[in-house]
Each structure stands twice: as structure tokens, then as C-alpha cells.
Write a protein that holds these residues in place. Structure first.
Motif, PDB file in Angstrom:
ATOM      1  N   GLU A 275       0.829  -1.204   0.000  1.00  0.00           N
ATOM      2  CA  GLU A 275       0.000   0.000   0.000  1.00  0.00           C
ATOM      3  C   GLU A 275       0.861   1.251   0.000  1.00  0.00           C
ATOM      4  N   SER A 276       1.899   1.286   0.823  1.00  0.00           N
ATOM      5  CA  SER A 276       2.755   2.475   0.871  1.00  0.00           C
ATOM      6  C   SER A 276       3.436   2.702  -0.476  1.00  0.00           C
ATOM      7  N   MET A 277       3.836   1.631  -1.135  1.00  0.00           N
ATOM      8  CA  MET A 277       4.445   1.780  -2.453  1.00  0.00           C
ATOM      9  C   MET A 277       3.427   2.262  -3.480  1.00  0.00           C
ATOM     10  N   GLN A 278       2.194   1.788  -3.372  1.00  0.00           N
ATOM     11  CA  GLN A 278       1.145   2.262  -4.273  1.00  0.00           C
ATOM     12  C   GLN A 278       0.901   3.756  -4.101  1.00  0.00           C
ATOM     13  N   ILE A 279       0.954   4.218  -2.863  1.00  0.00           N
ATOM     14  CA  ILE A 279       0.756   5.644  -2.610  1.00  0.00           C
ATOM     15  C   ILE A 279       1.929   6.446  -3.162  1.00  0.00           C
ATOM     16  N   GLN A 280       3.155   5.916  -2.999  1.00  0.00           N
ATOM     17  CA  GLN A 280       4.304   6.581  -3.621  1.00  0.00           C
ATOM     18  C   GLN A 280       4.094   6.692  -5.127  1.00  0.00           C
ATOM     19  N   ALA A 281       3.607   5.621  -5.731  1.00  0.00           N
ATOM     20  CA  ALA A 281       3.374   5.634  -7.176  1.00  0.00           C
ATOM     21  C   ALA A 281       2.313   6.661  -7.558  1.00  0.00           C
ATOM     22  N   PRO A 297      13.604   7.543  -4.149  1.00  0.00           N
ATOM     23  CA  PRO A 297      14.839   6.929  -3.642  1.00  0.00           C
ATOM     24  C   PRO A 297      15.227   5.716  -4.491  1.00  0.00           C
ATOM     25  N   LYS A 298      16.511   5.529  -4.726  1.00  0.00           N
ATOM     26  CA  LYS A 298      16.959   4.431  -5.583  1.00  0.00           C
ATOM     27  C   LYS A 298      16.487   3.072  -5.047  1.00  0.00           C
ATOM     28  N   GLY A 299      16.438   2.938  -3.719  1.00  0.00           N
ATOM     29  CA  GLY A 299      16.049   1.658  -3.143  1.00  0.00           C
ATOM     30  C   GLY A 299      14.583   1.319  -3.312  1.00  0.00           C
ATOM     31  N   ASP A 300      13.746   2.321  -3.602  1.00  0.00           N
ATOM     32  CA  ASP A 300      12.298   2.096  -3.749  1.00  0.00           C
ATOM     33  C   ASP A 300      11.858   1.936  -5.188  1.00  0.00           C
ATOM     34  N   ILE A 331      18.270  14.312   1.392  1.00  0.00           N
ATOM     35  CA  ILE A 331      17.142  14.581   0.499  1.00  0.00           C
ATOM     36  C   ILE A 331      16.842  13.373  -0.380  1.00  0.00           C
ATOM     37  N   GLU A 332      17.877  12.676  -0.806  1.00  0.00           N
ATOM     38  CA  GLU A 332      17.686  11.532  -1.702  1.00  0.00           C
ATOM     39  C   GLU A 332      16.873  10.408  -1.065  1.00  0.00           C
ATOM     40  N   GLN A 333      16.804  10.384   0.265  1.00  0.00           N
ATOM     41  CA  GLN A 333      16.088   9.314   0.956  1.00  0.00           C
ATOM     42  C   GLN A 333      14.616   9.631   1.199  1.00  0.00           C
ATOM     43  N   ILE A 334      14.181  10.857   0.894  1.00  0.00           N
ATOM     44  CA  ILE A 334      12.772  11.212   1.066  1.00  0.00           C
ATOM     45  C   ILE A 334      11.943  10.478   0.020  1.00  0.00           C
ATOM     46  N   ASP A 335      10.777   9.988   0.420  1.00  0.00           N
ATOM     47  CA  ASP A 335      10.027   9.035  -0.394  1.00  0.00           C
ATOM     48  C   ASP A 335       9.639   9.540  -1.774  1.00  0.00           C
TER      49      ASP A 335
END
Length: 449
Positions: A275-281, A297-300, A331-335
Motif C-alpha cells: 500500500e505504501s508503495m502504491q501511494i508513492q506511485a 529513492p533508488k532503493g524504492d 534529500i535523496e532518501q525522502i520518499d
């Protein structure tokens, strides 16, 4: 009952400085305006949608944070309900006659037991709807009650605050807080506080009694919120309780343990992470449609890009910022970031159940590293987490930043509202200011009349 010595002195000062007659006159007029709108528009013929021009003047009565209100405006309280949510609530009550009739019964009922039952009926009808009408704090229903009848209904609209006041006054309640229905809690606390204040020597309307508890010198006695001086300015901070510290410790442990971990030894539910990834999208898609460049973020990225396919040039590979390496790494780590050319316009931390504290820390790190940065910051979480986010953001660590408290720069957006924005027609033609209709900000007193 005998008032605590410090409260007795404050009551005397309040009575000497508060013009109850004039304030009651103002609130008689406010109530008349609200009732005319309620009876003539909301409960009137079910025709077209109630326009913003009709709703907004009434929202300004219900909510101090409403658009157009100033420090001198007369509003029930800070209800912590977004402007857009108020408009949708009023239109839902107008269109859904069963729900409108249920709230109408709450407003009109005068017998306490039946009023509590009417509130419970409203909550039952609205069960499962995340529309701010029937939350566990009771804010919205209590705001409606105070606007409809400010003589008998407190403007202390938060059940959390009512409970804190009663505990400070050492008033025994005729019900068990853990098992009582929301209707019983609202009705009984409304009565108990007014009776206690009357015994302390302050008579008058419920509005008058409510105002007493938000005098700064009185509020600090019951609320555990303190004002400190920092570089010549007054800053309000909330001192957490032991229980809150325990919850934050779990959040911090989860953040240190890394993604996918809910707490030491327990994995977070897979659907929660999705769900959190869907919201990021969704945030990425909304920003791109509005013409912003997007940073993830590169990791996401691999997971977010399963739900969002960026167009050419929409997703940045490198942040085009001129900050030092430490700031850039933070800053790069902000979602999610929305950028206009080389400038960040908005930053989003998308939180699932356990990581609210770590998200706020990341926002605070950004502001601490760059005190002059002018970016709109948002914590995005499930609507059930709103109260927790807004409480955490008032902690001293966030309240005492160099430029100004984090709560003045960072607002809350719910998952549901991000989904609603994403479904808005003609999204590509809208400004990002549409987010401000949904965002909830923290003020010095989150339900202060």
C-alpha cells in the motif's frame, strides 16, 4: 468541589477579562447562521451539489483553520479537518438523506440518553467511511453540536482533551472509558465538564466555559503542553507521556531494523508495504501530470515502478541540486519529491503503521541542514494515523528547529485523499495548490476554540 489553587486564580482572572455577554451575542448570531444553512440547505430539497460559496462560510464557523479565517474570526475550534473534507461531508449529508437525518437527530435531541443513542446510530451508519465525519476523537460531531447550540455544547471538541481536563479536575465519570460507546463519551463528558466548572465558580454558556481551558496559563495545567522561549520567540512543545515514548521506541526500532520490519522479531504485513508503495506511485503520477519532475529513492524504484510508468524525462536519475553531500544524501532518501527545474516544490514521506517517527526525523534533518529551504513538506499515512502524526510533530525535537517549528512547515495528507486527488478530472490542468485543500496542519492547540 475545591479548585486547585492555581486554577482558582486563573478563573478569577478569566472572569475579569472575558466579555461573556458580548461573546454569547456573537455566538447566537453564528449559531443562527449555521442553523439556517443546516435546515435550509443541507436538510433542504435534494437538488444540486452545495457549492463552495455556500459551504465555506459555514466551514469558517465550524473550524478555525478554515480558509478565510483570521485570528480575530469566531470559530468553534480547530477541528483538524481539511477544507475539502468539510465540503464533502456537507454534500454527503445533503445527498444521503439517511445520514443527514441521523446527524439532524443528534443536533435536535435534548435528552442525554437519547442523544448518546443518536450519536451511536450516526457512527453505525457511517461505519467504514473514511470521511472525517465519525472519527474516534469525536471532533467533527462535537463541532457540529457546538455550532448548532453553543450554549449547551462545549467547544472543547476533542474527546482526548475532554478526558485530560476531567482527569486534571479529578472528576469521576459515571461510565468506563474503555467500554463506553462514543455517544456516551461525548454526551457525558460535555455534561461533566460543565458541572465541574460551574462548581468551581464559573457559570455561563458552554462556549464561555470552553474558552477558560484554552487560556495559555490554564491550558498548560491540564494538557502537558508547554511554551518555551527560543531566540526571542515563543514555541509550544508537547511533552510525551510514558506510553507515547514506548510507541515511539517501537517505531524507532523498526526504522533502524530496515524496510519490511514492523518491530524487533516481527515482519510487517506484505499488503501494508504494498500500500505504501502504491501511494508513492500515485504521488509520482500526480506530480508528473502536474508538470513536475519526480525523484524517488533508488532503493524504492523497482517496487514503485511496478505501479507507475514514467514518461520520458519525468523521473530524475540525479537530483539537480547545489547542496553539500550530506544534505543531498538526506534529500535523496525522502520518499517522493516534486521538482520544478532545479527547485524542490514539495516533499512527501509515505508512512505505514510503524514509521511515523522516522519520517518526521527525515523531514527535520532536511530543515536542520538547510534552515532557509522553502519546501512544502507532507507526511502521508492512513487517516487513522492523523492524530498520532500531528501529536508527534509537536515534540520538542521538532518544535525547536532553528528557523521555526516543523509543525509550521509540515502537514498531514491521508492515503484516501491521495487516491481521491489522483482520480480528479483534468488533473493535468490543476495546480499543486489543490493539495492544500486536503492537507491538515498542526497548530498550537489542535482543537482550540
Amino acid at each position: 468541589m475545591r479548585p486547585p489553587p492555581e486554577l482558582g486564580a486563573q478563573i478569577a482572572l478569566f472572569k475579569a477579562g472575558y466579555d461573556a455577554v458580548e461573546q454569547d451575542r456573537i455566538w447566537a448570531a453564528q449559531s443562527a447562521t449555521f442553523r439556517a444553512f443546516w435546515e435550509g440547505r443541507v436538510m433542504g430539497p435534494q437538488q444540486e451539489t452545495l457549492g463552495d460559496d455556500l459551504c465555506d462560510p459555514v466551514i469558517r464557523i465550524l473550524d478555525r483553520n478554515a480558509k478565510g479565517n483570521t485570528k480575530s474570526s469566531h470559530a468553534v475550534a480547530r477541528a483538524m479537518v481539511p477544507q475539502g473534507a468539510w465540503r464533502r461531508i456537507l454534500n454527503r449529508l445533503h445527498a444521503d438523506r439517511r445520514l443527514g437525518d441521523a446527524l439532524d437527530a443528534v443536533l435536535a435531541e435534548t435528552v442525554p440518553e437519547r442523544k448518546a443513542q443518536a450519536i451511536d446510530r450516526l457512527y453505525e451508519l457511517n461505519q467504514g467511511e473514511r470521511n472525517y465525519l465519525t472519527g474516534s476523537s469525536g471532533n467533527t460531531v462535537c463541532a457540529f453540536l457546538a455550532a448548532y447550540d453553543p450554549v449547551h455544547n462545549l467547544s472543547v471538541i476533542s474527546l482526548r482533551d475532554r478526558r485530560a481536563i476531567l482527569e486534571y479536575l479529578e472528576v469521576a465519570l459515571p461510565f468506563d472509558w474503555g467500554s463506553a460507546s462514543i455517544g456516551v463519551q461525548i454526551v457525558e463528558t460535555n455534561h461533566a465538564i460543565q458541572m465541574a466548572v460551574h462548581e468551581l465558580g464559573l457559570s455561563g454558556s458552554a462556549r464561555t466555559m470552553s474558552r477558560l481551558f484554552y487560556v495559555p496559563a490554564v491550558k498548560v495545567l491540564w494538557r502537558g503542553e508547554h511554551t518555551v522561549q527560543l531566540d526571542g520567540r515563543s514555541v509550544s512543545v508537547a511533552v510525551p507521556t510514558e506510553a507515547e515514548d514506548d510507541e515511539v521506541a517501537v517505531c524507532a526500532d523498526a526504522a533502524l531494523a530496515g524496510p519490511g520490519v514492523d518491530a524487533p522479531g516481527r515482519s510487517a504485513p506484505a499488503d501494508e508495504i504494498r500500500e505504501s508503495m502504491q501511494i508513492q506511485a500515485l504521488l509520482a503520477r500526480i506530480g508528473a501530470m502536474m508538470g513536475f519532475s519526480i525523484w524517488l529513492p533508488k532503493g524504492d524504484r523497482s517496487r514503485v515502478l511496478k505501479a507507475w510508468t514514467p514518461g520520458p524525462g519525468e523521473l530524475l536519475d540525479v537530483l539537480p541540486l547545489g547542496y553539500d553531500a550530506t544534505t543531498t544524501k538526506t534529500i535523496e532518501q525522502i520518499d517522493v519529491l516534486w521538482l520544478r527545474r532545479r527547485s524542490i516544490a514539495r516533499a512527501f514521506e509515505v508512512e505505514h503503521t510503524t514509521s511515523i517517527y522516522s519520517g518526521l526525523l527525515r523531514m527535520a534533518d532536511l530543515v536542520a541542514l538547510q534552515p532557509d529551504i522553502k519546501v512544502k513538506l507532507h507526511i502521508v499515512a492512513g487517516i487513522e494515523r492523523q492524530a498520532k502524526v500531528l501529536e508527534e510533530i509537536k515534540r520538542p525535537v521538532f518544535a525547536m528547529l532553528e528557523r521555526k517549528p516543523l509543525r509550521e512547515m509540515c502537514t498531514f495528507l491521508s492515503y484516501d485523499h491521495i487516491r481521491e486527488i489522483a482520480e480528479t478530472k483534468f488533473l493535468a490542468h490543476l495546480s499543486d495548490l489543490v493539495l492544500d485543500d486536503y492537507a491538515v496542519a498542526t497548530e498550537t492547540g489542535d482543537d482550540e476554540p
